[in-house]
Design a protein around this motif. Structure first.
Motif, short mmCIF file in Angstrom:
data_model
loop_
_atom_site.label_atom_id
_atom_site.label_comp_id
_atom_site.label_asym_id
_atom_site.label_seq_id
_atom_site.Cartn_x
_atom_site.Cartn_y
_atom_site.Cartn_z
N MET A 210 79.58 48.79 46.58
CA MET A 210 79.57 47.37 46.30
C MET A 210 80.14 46.59 47.49
O MET A 210 81.09 47.05 48.13
CB MET A 210 80.42 47.05 45.07
N GLY A 211 79.58 45.43 47.79
CA GLY A 211 80.09 44.68 48.92
C GLY A 211 79.27 43.43 49.19
O GLY A 211 78.43 43.02 48.39
N ILE A 212 79.53 42.81 50.35
CA ILE A 212 78.75 41.66 50.81
C ILE A 212 77.49 42.23 51.48
O ILE A 212 77.59 42.95 52.48
CB ILE A 212 79.54 40.80 51.81
N VAL A 213 76.33 41.93 50.94
CA VAL A 213 75.08 42.56 51.39
C VAL A 213 74.10 41.49 51.85
O VAL A 213 74.29 40.29 51.61
CB VAL A 213 74.45 43.39 50.25
N THR A 214 73.03 41.91 52.49
CA THR A 214 71.98 40.97 52.88
C THR A 214 70.99 40.79 51.73
O THR A 214 71.02 41.52 50.73
CB THR A 214 71.21 41.47 54.12
N SER A 215 70.10 39.84 51.91
CA SER A 215 69.08 39.56 50.89
C SER A 215 67.84 40.44 51.05
O SER A 215 66.93 40.38 50.21
CB SER A 215 68.66 38.09 50.99
N LYS A 216 67.82 41.27 52.07
CA LYS A 216 66.59 41.99 52.40
C LYS A 216 66.08 42.86 51.25
O LYS A 216 64.91 42.81 50.86
CB LYS A 216 66.81 42.86 53.64
N GLU A 217 66.96 43.65 50.65
CA GLU A 217 66.53 44.59 49.61
C GLU A 217 66.04 43.86 48.37
O GLU A 217 65.00 44.22 47.80
CB GLU A 217 67.68 45.52 49.23
N ILE A 218 66.74 42.83 47.94
CA ILE A 218 66.34 42.14 46.72
C ILE A 218 65.05 41.35 46.95
O ILE A 218 64.21 41.24 46.04
CB ILE A 218 67.48 41.24 46.19
N TYR A 219 64.86 40.80 48.14
CA TYR A 219 63.60 40.11 48.43
C TYR A 219 62.42 41.08 48.42
O TYR A 219 61.33 40.73 47.96
CB TYR A 219 63.68 39.42 49.79
N GLU A 220 62.64 42.26 48.93
CA GLU A 220 61.57 43.26 48.91
C GLU A 220 61.16 43.60 47.48
O GLU A 220 59.99 43.85 47.20
CB GLU A 220 62.01 44.53 49.65
N ARG A 221 62.14 43.57 46.58
CA ARG A 221 61.85 43.89 45.18
C ARG A 221 61.09 42.76 44.49
O ARG A 221 60.21 43.02 43.67
CB ARG A 221 63.14 44.18 44.43
N CYS A 222 61.46 41.51 44.77
CA CYS A 222 60.83 40.42 44.02
C CYS A 222 59.59 39.84 44.70
O CYS A 222 58.89 39.04 44.09
CB CYS A 222 61.84 39.31 43.72
N LEU A 223 59.31 40.24 45.94
CA LEU A 223 58.12 39.75 46.62
C LEU A 223 56.87 40.06 45.80
O LEU A 223 56.64 41.21 45.43
CB LEU A 223 58.02 40.38 48.01
N ASN A 224 56.09 39.02 45.49
CA ASN A 224 54.85 39.13 44.70
C ASN A 224 55.09 39.39 43.22
O ASN A 224 54.13 39.64 42.48
CB ASN A 224 53.92 40.21 45.26
N GLU A 225 56.34 39.34 42.79
CA GLU A 225 56.64 39.52 41.37
C GLU A 225 56.73 38.14 40.69
O GLU A 225 56.59 37.11 41.34
CB GLU A 225 57.96 40.28 41.20
N ASN A 226 57.00 38.15 39.40
CA ASN A 226 57.01 36.91 38.64
C ASN A 226 58.44 36.40 38.43
O ASN A 226 58.78 35.87 37.37
CB ASN A 226 56.33 37.13 37.28
N TRP A 227 59.29 36.57 39.47
CA TRP A 227 60.67 36.09 39.41
C TRP A 227 61.16 35.81 40.82
O TRP A 227 60.52 36.19 41.79
CB TRP A 227 61.58 37.10 38.71
N ALA A 228 62.26 35.09 40.91
CA ALA A 228 62.85 34.76 42.20
C ALA A 228 64.37 34.81 42.07
O ALA A 228 64.92 34.71 40.97
CB ALA A 228 62.42 33.37 42.66
N VAL A 229 65.04 34.95 43.19
CA VAL A 229 66.50 34.99 43.22
C VAL A 229 67.04 33.56 43.25
O VAL A 229 66.53 32.71 43.98
CB VAL A 229 67.00 35.76 44.46
N GLY A 230 68.07 33.30 42.46
CA GLY A 230 68.73 32.00 42.48
C GLY A 230 69.85 31.99 43.50
O GLY A 230 70.74 32.84 43.47
N GLY A 231 69.81 31.03 44.43
CA GLY A 231 70.87 30.88 45.41
C GLY A 231 71.74 29.69 45.04
O GLY A 231 71.28 28.54 45.10
N PHE A 232 72.99 29.93 44.64
CA PHE A 232 73.85 28.88 44.09
C PHE A 232 74.91 28.44 45.09
O PHE A 232 75.59 29.28 45.69
CB PHE A 232 74.51 29.38 42.81
N ILE A 233 75.06 27.14 45.20
CA ILE A 233 76.07 26.60 46.11
C ILE A 233 77.46 26.97 45.60
O ILE A 233 77.73 26.92 44.40
CB ILE A 233 75.92 25.06 46.23
N GLY A 234 78.33 27.35 46.51
CA GLY A 234 79.69 27.74 46.13
C GLY A 234 80.72 26.85 46.80
O GLY A 234 81.10 27.08 47.95
N TYR A 235 81.17 25.81 46.11
CA TYR A 235 82.12 24.86 46.70
C TYR A 235 83.54 25.41 46.72
O TYR A 235 84.31 25.11 47.63
CB TYR A 235 82.13 23.56 45.89
#
Length: 300
Positions: A1-26
């Motif tokens: 577990m750790g601070i990771v890049t978006s590469k793996e999750i984007y590869e999973r959702c590319l062309n799928e019927n969902w997307a990752v939510g990117g939330f602002i963290g104030y």
């Protein structure tokens, strides 16, 4: 577990019927709310910080709060710089452990945008991070900005960016009186010529009438925008859209919840009370967005 890049999750959702939510963290409360909501929904955790957030909180504090989230909850977290204003700012965030950065060159020429983005992409890649590019150009009228398909292809080839923010009827700061329509056909065309490129959509907050009414009850003075529907937004997911930003709605709800608590409890002067109330409201809202808007629940 750790601070990771978006590469793996984007590869999973590319062309799928969902997307990752990117939330602002104030601050701590919103970061905790985003993490707790994602854990409940078994969704990816992406925390984003704009330049103004970094000016407010400090890049060091944001990274350490992200580390604390990872340690406390035992999760992976993507830490992203949204709308970086300079090459130097992007490099600073990468040096402090941000795993993803975006450089906003919206007012630069195409050539200058390419030059800057390429420099940041190379810097990011040399340090294990990823780069989100953005390509669009000003257009006359209420749409404000638009992405050209041929330009998008050339930009991606020249910069080496890992994901691409596009503007297809979803520009920031559009007049709320203008009917906002997501050009899904344009998104399809970009995806057809860049089939392996994860696409990102900014400025997609869909404000329901009850959301605006609640904010206005506590002084927001918002107009009900003529936004596209969640169904329009979701129809873009199978065509390369992998990440949807969520910032303005979080900011509005956070302030609304704090005002609401203070008006209803004027005698309570303990910040922990109204911040806890706002944190819970944000967590409930983010859970809703994972389930009903992004459809990224049950993906982790």
């Amino acid at each position: 577990m750790g601070i990771v890049t978006s590469k793996e999750i984007y590869e999973r959702c590319l062309n799928e019927n969902w997307a990752v939510g990117g939330f602002i963290g104030y601050d701590m409360e919103i970061m905790q709310a985003a993490a707790e909501a994602a854990i409940k929904e078994k969704a990816p955790i992406m925390i984003q910080a704009s330049c103004r957030v970094i000016d407010y909180a400090g890049v060091e504090f944001l990274r350490r709060m992200a580390d604390a989230v990872v340690e406390k909850y035992g999760v992976d977290l993507i830490l992203h710089l949204d709308h970086g204003d300079t090459v130097e700012r992007c490099k600073l965030c990468i040096d402090h452990g941000f795993t993803s950065v975006m450089l906003d060159c919206i007012n630069d020429s195409f050539e200058e945008n390419v030059r800057k983005t390429k420099e940041v992409a190379e810097y990011a890649h040399s340090r294990g991070a990823v780069m989100e590019g953005e390509i669009c150009h000003p257009v006359e009228g209420p749409k404000l900005y638009e992405t050209d398909v041929e330009e998008a292809v050339l930009y991606a080839e020249l910069t080496g960016c890992d994901s691409l923010s596009v503007c297809c009827g979803n520009a920031h700061d559009m007049n709320p009186d203008y009917p906002k329509t997501l050009d899904v056909e344009k998104i399809k065309e970009i995806h057809r010529v860049l089939p392996h490129m994860p696409l990102v959509l900014h400025a997609t907050s869909i404000f329901q009438e009850d959301f605006v009414s609640r904010a206005n009850q506590y002084g927001a003075c918002m107009k009900q925008p003529l936004n596209f529907s969640k169904e329009e937004l979701q129809s873009s997911y199978p065509y390369g859209v992998c990440k949807i930003n969520s910032a303005l709605d979080i900011k509005i709800l956070y302030t609304t919840a704090i005002r609401e608590y203070m008006i209803k409890n004027p005698q309570n002067m303990d910040p922990r009370k109204y911040l806890s109330y706002a944190k819970n409201e944000i967590a409930q809202y983010i859970k809703y967005k994972h389930r009903e808007i992004f459809r990224d629940s049950e993906r982790m």
